[in-house]
Design a protein around this motif. Structure first.
Motif, short mmCIF file in Angstrom:
data_model
loop_
_atom_site.label_atom_id
_atom_site.label_comp_id
_atom_site.label_asym_id
_atom_site.label_seq_id
_atom_site.Cartn_x
_atom_site.Cartn_y
_atom_site.Cartn_z
N TRP A 1 0.88 -1.17 0.00
CA TRP A 1 0.00 0.00 0.00
C TRP A 1 0.90 1.21 0.00
O TRP A 1 1.93 1.17 0.67
N PRO A 2 0.66 2.26 -0.72
CA PRO A 2 -0.54 2.50 -1.51
C PRO A 2 -0.48 1.75 -2.85
O PRO A 2 0.58 1.39 -3.33
N LEU A 3 -1.67 1.58 -3.40
CA LEU A 3 -1.80 0.94 -4.72
C LEU A 3 -1.43 1.94 -5.80
O LEU A 3 -1.43 3.16 -5.56
N PRO A 4 -1.13 1.48 -7.01
CA PRO A 4 -0.71 2.40 -8.07
C PRO A 4 -1.81 3.39 -8.46
O PRO A 4 -3.00 3.07 -8.42
N SER A 5 -1.40 4.57 -8.83
CA SER A 5 -2.36 5.60 -9.26
C SER A 5 -2.85 5.28 -10.68
O SER A 5 -2.26 4.48 -11.39
N GLY A 6 -3.96 5.90 -11.06
CA GLY A 6 -4.53 5.70 -12.38
C GLY A 6 -5.53 4.57 -12.44
O GLY A 6 -6.00 4.21 -13.53
N TYR A 7 -5.87 3.99 -11.28
CA TYR A 7 -6.81 2.87 -11.20
C TYR A 7 -7.83 3.15 -10.09
O TYR A 7 -7.55 3.94 -9.19
N ARG A 8 -8.95 2.43 -10.14
CA ARG A 8 -9.85 2.38 -8.99
C ARG A 8 -9.19 1.46 -7.97
O ARG A 8 -8.61 0.44 -8.33
N HIS A 9 -9.33 1.79 -6.70
CA HIS A 9 -8.74 0.98 -5.64
C HIS A 9 -9.84 0.34 -4.80
O HIS A 9 -10.89 0.94 -4.58
N LEU A 10 -9.55 -0.85 -4.33
CA LEU A 10 -10.48 -1.58 -3.47
C LEU A 10 -9.70 -2.26 -2.37
O LEU A 10 -8.65 -2.86 -2.63
N ARG A 11 -10.21 -2.14 -1.16
CA ARG A 11 -9.65 -2.90 -0.03
C ARG A 11 -10.81 -3.19 0.91
O ARG A 11 -11.38 -2.28 1.49
#
Length: 177
Positions: free
Chosen positions: A24-34
């Motif tokens: 974390w954090p997840l890559p930018s440019g995407y929707r994130h889900l956790r």
């Protein structure tokens, strides 16, 4: 026990951030889900839930079809997730990109291959906490790759969140059953 990474040299994954669901954090440019769901308590629950994640039983119990190259999630190997029925079945080709089988963490992630309606990665990890609690964490980053995914707009993340929650409910039922 341990962790294992792939993809193999001939991988055709559709995104460059392979393995990014591990951190974390997840890559930018995407929707994130956790989505984190408590599924039970104790080592026996942890081990049963971990096996159900790795051998595809959780996915099948959620109501998706799984066509996997191996009986358990194996890095570098393909899996096709199917949603719907008959001619309306949506097939989503993926490749397992990493697995973990440690004393207190078990799970895997798969990434999208050409033909998948999304682009990105999703992981399913069961953890045994110091207090004995067992938690499933579903983590994903994705963006629509198909016209129908883009047409679904805000419904796609709602579906993804509902799917992640259902995975947790399925494992919780097994933990108390």
């Amino acid at each position: 026990m341990g962790s294992s990474d792939a993809p193999g040299p001939a991988s055709r994954l559709t995104y460059p951030e392979v393995g990014a669901t591990r951190r974390w954090p997840l890559p930018s440019g995407y929707r994130h889900l956790r989505v984190r769901t408590r599924v039970g308590h104790g080592r026996a629950t942890f081990e049963a839930a971990g096996r159900a994640v790795l051998d595809w039983r959780m996915h099948r119990a959620v109501g998706v079809s799984i066509r996997a190259a191996d009986p358990v999630a194996t890095p570098g190997r393909p899996v096709v997730v199917g949603l719907g029925v008959g001619r309306l079945r949506l097939r989503a080709p993926c490749e397992v990109v990493w697995t973990v089988a440690e004393e207190s963490r078990t799970g895997f992630a798969y990434g999208t291959l050409p033909g998948h309606p999304e682009r990105g990665e999703e992981s399913f990890v069961v953890e045994l906490g110091p207090d004995g609690s067992v938690v499933l964490t579903v983590t994903a980053f994705s963006r629509s790759e198909s016209w129908f995914g883009r047409a679904g707009g805000p419904l796609v993340p709602l579906f993804q969140r509902a799917y992640a929650r259902r995975c947790g409910r399925v494992l919780r039922r097994w933990a108390v059953g």
